[in-house]
Each structure stands twice: as structure tokens, then as C-alpha cells.
Design an enzyme around this catalytic site. Structure first.
Site, PDB file in Angstrom:
ATOM      1  N   LEU A  64       0.530  -1.360   0.060  1.00  0.00           N
ATOM      2  CA  LEU A  64      -0.200  -0.205  -0.186  1.00  0.00           C
ATOM      3  C   LEU A  64       1.158   1.454  -0.002  1.00  0.00           C
ATOM      4  O   LEU A  64       0.123   1.885  -0.012  1.00  0.00           O
ATOM      5  CB  LEU A  64      -1.323   0.080   0.961  1.00  0.00           C
ATOM      6  CG  LEU A  64      -1.803  -1.503   1.226  1.00  0.00           C
ATOM      7  CD1 LEU A  64      -3.021  -0.680   2.535  1.00  0.00           C
ATOM      8  CD2 LEU A  64      -2.218  -1.417  -0.265  1.00  0.00           C
ATOM      9  N   HIS A 182       8.644 -14.942   1.186  1.00  0.00           N
ATOM     10  CA  HIS A 182       9.170 -14.321  -0.294  1.00  0.00           C
ATOM     11  C   HIS A 182      10.557 -15.370  -0.669  1.00  0.00           C
ATOM     12  O   HIS A 182      11.379 -14.903   0.116  1.00  0.00           O
ATOM     13  CB  HIS A 182       9.911 -12.455   0.124  1.00  0.00           C
ATOM     14  CG  HIS A 182      10.479 -12.204  -1.544  1.00  0.00           C
ATOM     15  ND1 HIS A 182       9.912 -11.435  -2.660  1.00  0.00           N
ATOM     16  CD2 HIS A 182      11.513 -13.098  -2.466  1.00  0.00           C
ATOM     17  CE1 HIS A 182      10.749 -11.418  -3.439  1.00  0.00           C
ATOM     18  NE2 HIS A 182      11.576 -11.901  -3.323  1.00  0.00           N
ATOM     19  N   ASP A 309       0.276  -9.199  -5.296  1.00  0.00           N
ATOM     20  CA  ASP A 309       1.082  -8.175  -5.220  1.00  0.00           C
ATOM     21  C   ASP A 309       1.283  -7.409  -5.705  1.00  0.00           C
ATOM     22  O   ASP A 309       1.939  -6.497  -6.147  1.00  0.00           O
ATOM     23  CB  ASP A 309       2.847  -9.632  -5.989  1.00  0.00           C
ATOM     24  CG  ASP A 309       3.537  -9.292  -5.206  1.00  0.00           C
ATOM     25  OD1 ASP A 309       4.469  -7.923  -3.742  1.00  0.00           O
ATOM     26  OD2 ASP A 309       4.869  -9.898  -6.213  1.00  0.00           O
ATOM     27  N   GLY A 328       7.384  -5.193  -9.766  1.00  0.00           N
ATOM     28  CA  GLY A 328       6.210  -5.008  -9.444  1.00  0.00           C
ATOM     29  C   GLY A 328       5.297  -3.671 -10.291  1.00  0.00           C
ATOM     30  O   GLY A 328       5.390  -3.384 -10.980  1.00  0.00           O
TER      31      GLY A 328
END
Lengths: 435, 310
Positions: A64, A182, A309, A328
Site C-alpha cells: 500500500l 518471499h 502482490d 512490481g
């Protein structure tokens, strides 16, 4: 937050789980009050003919960006994206600035989520101080904070030290916690830019080899069984990892769960051809054979759920040469459509399956009592209504996130979220946020 | 042709045209006291080098100047790049400042392609002068020219490329171009220095340099950076030199007509012995000389109007 002030809402003619005859669903006091032919009047009536009703989606993996990178996303804008994407709960990763490795930061993020009120925001706590992988963060303090942290992750980094990982799996048992890993052996991915395969080799991009993920997942599964801890594998990206999970699940005392991202179900390293970093992500886009294997694993339940993700990045971090770009991509508003494209239209999942991978399993993994519940009278009204016939073209600039770059730009995708309801209150309707 | 980003941008006819032009330029300049043609007068060529380079930069600069282009050098340390300006902004700045052509050397694979995409709406041409471990197309062109001078047509010729193929942009461009020209390419390297999927490339792959030299028509030696041994790509410089270095004993195995090429800079005693580097079989200085003419030809084909004769 109680939902009691939201009044009553009547959905006319929905198909729960896309099955059977259309029914009316009445929501009152934040709960499902009636299912069937409803004659009672309601404060708000939604014509839901042809819409599929599902339990509200739960995303175990989002970034976020607040605090620290409010230029790319905030709890406010991400909550809007979540509501528009059909989500009623999202988990916020710890790699903020400052890092969410202490009660102050996790409570801040949790409070921001409550203030916005569009989706339940659950902070994830860092496993290690500063995500440095050296010593455990105060996991207990975060668990006991108002944020009630249950998921712990150094995502973005791997807890690569086997001893630290072992301790995290052991220690979180007392907290009812889950360690979300991860999986990436950093010794095998130094300088890596893309999936190690022919596509990257031809383009001179340093490779991220599949065993860097698979070997860590195998190790962690063994550690979970040895310690009786709860391991959740983030963003499974290779066919080999699916095989490791298939082997490891149920073989010992530990609990092993896993997620896959929408982009790893759909996109492949063929995308490297343009060197456009909108396609750069970690773990990287893999091969078509991997996407096939991941779809199968998700359908079989070897991989439990879909997690986005969701990782917004500023344009200057993406519109660069490949090696400089941040990894990302956005995910909250495209996840459902990609799941429909890759899993429903292919016949691998029906709508009950979508409910399982988007809502029920992630809620179970995270221990959310009021999410991922069956569509039954008396259950909390956390709902997502999907228009299965609609199609739409993705335009990054039209998404709610501040960042607007997406690898799905210009793609036509199936299915839209027609409405999202959080504890009886509509948070989105017909592509508009209701705040 | 708008840009030269990859050797695979070039069809067989393009290659022939560029090499023939290079040849013509070479003949035209031969024995001239004033080596200056008016061909690109009024054109601006900017060389933007984000990596150290002597030969490529000088070669492009000389090529531009011999054709009367205005050549401006931008180096990563001496410009706003040092202050953290993005490659995109630098590219847009160079285009706005009037560059007709940007010659880019950059450590990131795909950088030239990105710049070409950013400048899609400008008239600026982009020449890839080496992008990371991806490509170096003008090197492949000058290598082809050098081989052509030595061997004639390259169809059916067996060219051995030995060295660090994995990290070599020269190898990637040469494989593409030599294959396009009909040559048979043999790659020789330890398995650690070969790219994933190399067996699907249009080449033959071997780990045995001695065996590959028999029947070879030329050997191209690639630079091997000694620091690669820290990444455990090979145990030691000495072991590498023994297994993959081109020395006099190996030179003797090579058919007499077969020349030795090296893109430079050479690490003598590592991938190539001192004696081989200086032997008459070595065409290293011919490569540099041809580099200027080939780059003149590339700039000519990108920048000169159809009506401008060489």
C-alpha cells in the site's frame, strides 16, 4: 464500521456462486438477512440480474506504500482500488518506509485503513528488524497491538538465513502466526533481471534461476514440518515450486500454504522482447510452461489462493532502462479478470472455485473469522458481485491507484466487479467507489 | 533504416549495402591527404557513452568527422548524468538540442531500444554502440567486413567464437550477423560462460577449443574479465588460459588461411597469448581500421538522404 448504519440493501436476481436460479439477497444489520424471493422493502435495491454473488475477496499480499511512498499509493487510493476490485480485506506488506517492524507502524497502517473504511486493512509485520534478515522483529508486540498482526513477512527480501527462518516458524506458533516467505536465495539471484531462460539470455538480461525459489521453498517446508510452524509461500512462480509443494504438503507437523499472483498465471517472459519494465516483477515472469503448471496447481489446491502482490511504482521508476526499473505491478483491479481469463474460461475453476481461491482460503490462512464466509443467512455481508459477461479494456490511467503503469494496459479482459459490500455497506457499485 | 539497435534489424541486403558502402569509403579515402568527405555536412551526431570505451567512441567520432558531421561527445561523468538525470530525459534533451543521431553505449541491456522508443516522435536515429550484455551491432559489422576481406564471401565458412559468450554483446551480435550471412558459427566456452538455451541458437556449441580449431576458417577471441572468476565462472585465470586461451600451439592447429580476430581490449596471457596477439595472423588492427569505415557507412545509411552519393 459496524455496518448497522448502512441500512438495508436488496440485491435482486443474483446467482450465488453462479449456480442455480436467480435469487434475491437481503442485507440488514451488516449480515445476510434473507435469501430467496424477498418481498420485504429495502433502503436500497440493486438490480443484480445475471450477476454472480461471491464472498468478498481477501488479498494476502499488497503493497500500500504508506508510510513512505505516498506519491505512488496511499491507504486511501489502494482501498479504493481494492473496493473496485471486489476486495473486502487486504494485507499490507511490511516493506514501507519506515519498515512495519514495530507496533507503532502496524497500528498506524491499521488505523489509516479504518479511517478510510472501504476495506479491512490488515498490516503484515516484518519478520526481521528493518527487513535485514539478521534478528527477529518484535513479533509478539505487533501481534498484541491493536493491529492484531498474524502474518509476518520480509517480502521483497527473503528470510534467507535458515536459522532465522527456523526461529520465526517456531516463535510465531505461540502467536497463532504465519510466516509468509518471499522465497529467493539471494546467492543465486545477484544482479538478476529476468527469468533465467532462453528469452533473457538472448536479450542479455542476467538470469533469476527457478531453483533460487524452489530450493528455499523446499528448505522452508522441511523447517515448517520440523518446527510445526505455519509457512505461507508468497507468489509461487515456477512449475518446480508447485512440485515441491505437492510433495511437501501434509507430510509433517507444519502447515504449508501458498499463493500465486494473477500475473504469474497469465504473463510470460516473452514480454521481455520490448524491454519495457512494466513487465519487470520479482519473482520474474516465467515461461508458458510455468503458467500452465501454476494454473493446474491452483485448480488442484496445491497452491491455495490468488494474491495480487499489488506493487505500485512511480513512472520514473518504470519508464527507464530495464536494469534501473523497480520490480512490481498493479494488481487489485485486474486480479478477478485475470483469474476469470486463466482459470474460469479455461474450465479449470467454476465460480465456487473462484470463491475458494479469492476469498475462502486466504481468509482461512490469515485467520479472519468474518471473511470468506459462505453465502448463508446470518453470515457477515462481505460480498462481491461479478458481471461474468462484461468485458473491459484496461487503462492504467483509469485505475484508482496513483501509479498508472500496468502490464495489462490495453488488454481486453473478461468480467467486471459490479458491486462490493463490506459488512452490509456498499463500497463500490458499477465501477464507482461509494465512500 | 531508422535505427541500428540489433544485428537482427539487418537483412542480408542491408548488410551487403553497409559493407559495400564501407568498402567504397575506404577506397575513396585511400591515400588522400585530407580525409574529409562532405557527405554529412550539417548533421549532428552525439555519442553518449555511459561506459568507458576507447576504440568504439574514437571510431564513431572519427567516422562522423571524416564525413563532416558535427560530432559531440557526452560522457556519463561529465554531464548532467552524474547528477542523476534519467536516461529518458538525457535522450529527450539530446534530441531537442538537435541531434540527428545518438550513438549510445550503456551498461543496461536494451537501453538503445528504450531510447529509440522514447524518441519515436523525433527524427533522431539511434545507434546501439553496445548495450549491457545484449548487442554491439557495429562490432559485428566490422568483424564481418574484416572476415570478408580475409576470406571472401562468408557463406559456408566456419567461424569459431571462443570466450565469455554469456556476458558478451559482441558474441550475440556476431552470432546473428554471421548466421544471416550464411556462415557456420561454433561457440567455445566452459558451460558456466554459455547462455541458457544456447543450444537452440543457430550455432554449434563445444567446450573443446582444440577440436574446434580444425577446419575453422577464422577464430574470434572474446575478452574474459578476470573478475569473472570471483563469480565462480571458472577457477582461475591460469586454468582458463590453459583450456580456452589462444596460444601459439593452438594457432598451429588452425588452418593457414584462418585469421584471428579480437574485439579488444585484449587481456594478453588470459584469452590470447602475447605472441598470437602480435602475429601476422591477428587482424586486430584491421578490425579497428574497418571499424571507422563501417561506422561511416552506418551513419551514411541512417543520415544521408537518398540523393547523397558517397
Amino acid at each position: 464500521m459496524s455496518g448497522t448504519d448502512a441500512g438495508t440493501t436488496l440485491f435482486r436476481g443474483v446467482l450465488p456462486y453462479g449456480e442455480g436460479e436467480p435469487v434475491d439477497v437481503l442485507v440488514a444489520d451488516g449480515r445476510i438477512a434473507e435469501i430467496g424471493r424477498v418481498t420485504q422493502r429495502a433502503d436500497r435495491v440493486v438490480d443484480a440480474q445475471g450477476l454472480v454473488a461471491l464472498p468478498g475477496f481477501v488479498d494476502l499480499h499488497t503493497h500500500l506504500r504508506e508510510p513512505g511512498r505516498e506519491d505512488t499509493e496511499t491507504v486511501q487510493t489502494a482501498s479504493e482500488a481494492a473496493a473496485l476490485g471486489g476486495y473486502t480485506a487486504v494485507f499490507a506488506m511490511a516493506n514501507t518506509d519506515p519498515v512495519a517492524d514495530n507496533p507503532v507502524i502496524v497500528e498506524y497502517v491499521w488505523q489509516r485503513g479504518r479511517d478510510v473504511g472501504l476495506v479491512d486493512v490488515h498490516p503484515i509485520g516484518a519478520v526481521s528488524v528493518g527487513l535485514r534478515g539478521e534478528r527477529l522483529a518484535e513479533l509478539g508486540a505487533m501481534a498484541r497491538s491493536r493491529a492484531g498482526v498474524r502474518l509476518f513477512s520480509d517480502d521483497g527480501h527473503c528470510v534467507s538465513d535458515p536459522l532465522l527462518m527456523r526461529r520465526a516458524l517456531e516463535y510465531t506458533r505461540a502467536l497463532g502466526g504465519v510466516v509468509a516467505q518471499h522465497a529467493e536465495d539471494p546467492r543465486l539471484t545477484g544482479g538478476a533481471q529476468a527469468h533465467e531462460g532462453p528469452a533473457a539470455a538472448e536479450r542479455g538480461l542476467a538470469g533469476w534461476p527457478a531453483p533460487a525459489e524452489e530450493s528455499v521453498v523446499a528448505r522452508d517446508c522441511l523447517l515448517a514440518h520440523h518446527t510445526g510452524g505455519r509457512l505461507h509461500v508468497c507468489h509461487v512462480s515456477t512449475a518446480g515450486t508447485a512440485d515441491v509443494l505437492r510433495w511437501a504438503r501434509g507430510r509433517g507437523e507444519g502447515t504449508i500454504t501458498a499463493e500465486v499472483t494473477p500475473h504469474h498465471l497469465l504473463l510470460t517472459d516473452e514480454r521481455l522482447a520490448t524491454y519495457d519494465p512494466v513487465n519487470k516483477v520479482n519473482p520474474p515472469l516465467r515461461t508458458a510452461a510455468d503458467t500452465e503448471a501454476l494454473r493446474t496447481a491452483l485448480a488442484e489446491g496445491v497452491v491455495d489462493c490468488v494474491a495480487t502482490d499489488h506493487a505500485p511504482h512511480a513512472p520514473q521508476e518504470k519508464d527507464t532502462e530495464w536494469a534501473c526499473a523497480r520490480p512490481g505491478m498493479l494488481g487489485l483491479q485486474t486480479a478477478l479478470s485475470v483469474v476469470v481469463l486463466t482459470m474460469v474460461e479455461t474450465g479449470l475453476l467454476d465460480w465456487r472455485g473462484v470463491a475458494r481461491v479469492m476469498s475462502e482460503r486466504p481468509a482461512e490462512i490469515a485467520g479472519l473469522a468474518d471473511q470468506g464466509r459462505p453465502l448463508r443467512v446470518g453470515e457477515p455481508a462481505n460480498l462481491t458481485l461479478v458481471d461474468p459477461e462484461a468485458r473491459w479494456v484496461v487503462r492504467g490511467g483509469e485505475l484508482a491507484s496513483i501509479a498508472d503503469n500496468t502490464p495489462f494496459e490495453g488488454m481486453e479482459l473478461p468480467a467486471t466487479v459490479a458491486a462490493t459490500m463490506l459488512r452490509g455497506r456498499l463500497t463500490s457499485l458499477d465501477g464507482k467507489v461509494l465512500s | 533504416m531508422r535505427h541500428l539497435l540489433s544485428a537482427s534489424d539487418l537483412g542480408g541486403e542491408d548488410v551487403a549495402a553497409i559493407l559495400d558502402t564501407a568498402d567504397k569509403l575506404k577506397q575513396t579515402l585511400l591515400g588522400r591527404e585530407v580525409r574529409k568527405l562532405p557527405t554529412l555536412r550539417g548533421r549532428t551526431v552525439v555519442t553518449a557513452f555511459y561506459e568507458n570505451s576507447t576504440r568504439t567512441r574514437v571510431s564513431f567520432e572519427v567516422a562522423g568527422k571524416w564525413m563532416s558531421a558535427d560530432v559531440i561527445n557526452v560522457s556519463a561523468t561529465g554531464s548532467s548524468v552524474g547528477k542523476g538525470e534519467s536516461l529518458r530525459d538525457t535522450a529527450l534533451t539530446l534530441a531537442a538540442a538537435g541531434a540527428d543521431c545518438v550513438v549510445l553505449r550503456h551498461p543496461a541491456s536494451g537501453a538503445a531500444r528504450r531510447v529509440a522508443d522514447w524518441l519515436a516522435d523525433h527524427g533522431t536515429s539511434v545507434v546501439n554502440a553496445g548495450d549491457g550484455t545484449h548487442e554491439h551491432p557495429t562490432q559485428a559489422l566490422l568483424d564481418a567486413q574484416t572476415l570478408r576481406e580475409s576470406l571472401g564471401e562468408l557463406t559456408g565458412r566456419r567461424i569459431v567464437i571462443v570466450g565469455d559468450v554469456l556476458h558478451s554483446r559482441v558474441a550475440r551480435s556476431n552470432v546473428r550477423l554471421l548466421h544471416r550471412l550464411g556462415a557456420e558459427v561454433v561457440l567455445v566456452a566452459p558451460p558456466t560462460l554459455l547462455p541458457t538455451g544456447v543450444r537452440d541458437w543457430p550455432v554449434r556449441v563445444t567446450h573443446d577449443l582444440d577440436e574446434s580449431l580444425e577446419g575453422a576458417d577464422a577464430v574470434m577471441v572474446l575478452r574474459v574479465q578476470a573478475e569473472r572468476m570471483h563469480g565462480s565462472f571458472f577457477p582461475s585465470a591460469r586454468e582458463y588460459a590453459i583450456a580456452y586461451g589462444l596460444n601459439e600451439r593452438r594457432l598451429a592447429r588452425l588452418p593457414e588461411h584462418a585469421p584471428v580476430l579480437h574485439p579488444g581490449p585484449m587481456i594478453r596471457g588470459m584469452e590470447i597469448s602475447h605472441a598470437v596477439a602480435d602475429s601476422p595472423r591477428s587482424l586486430v588492427t584491421d578490425q579497428v581500421r574497418n571499424g571507422v569505415h563501417v561506422r561511416m557507412a552506418v551513419l551514411y545509411h541512417l543520415l544521408a538522404g537518398e540523393e547523397t552519393a558517397v
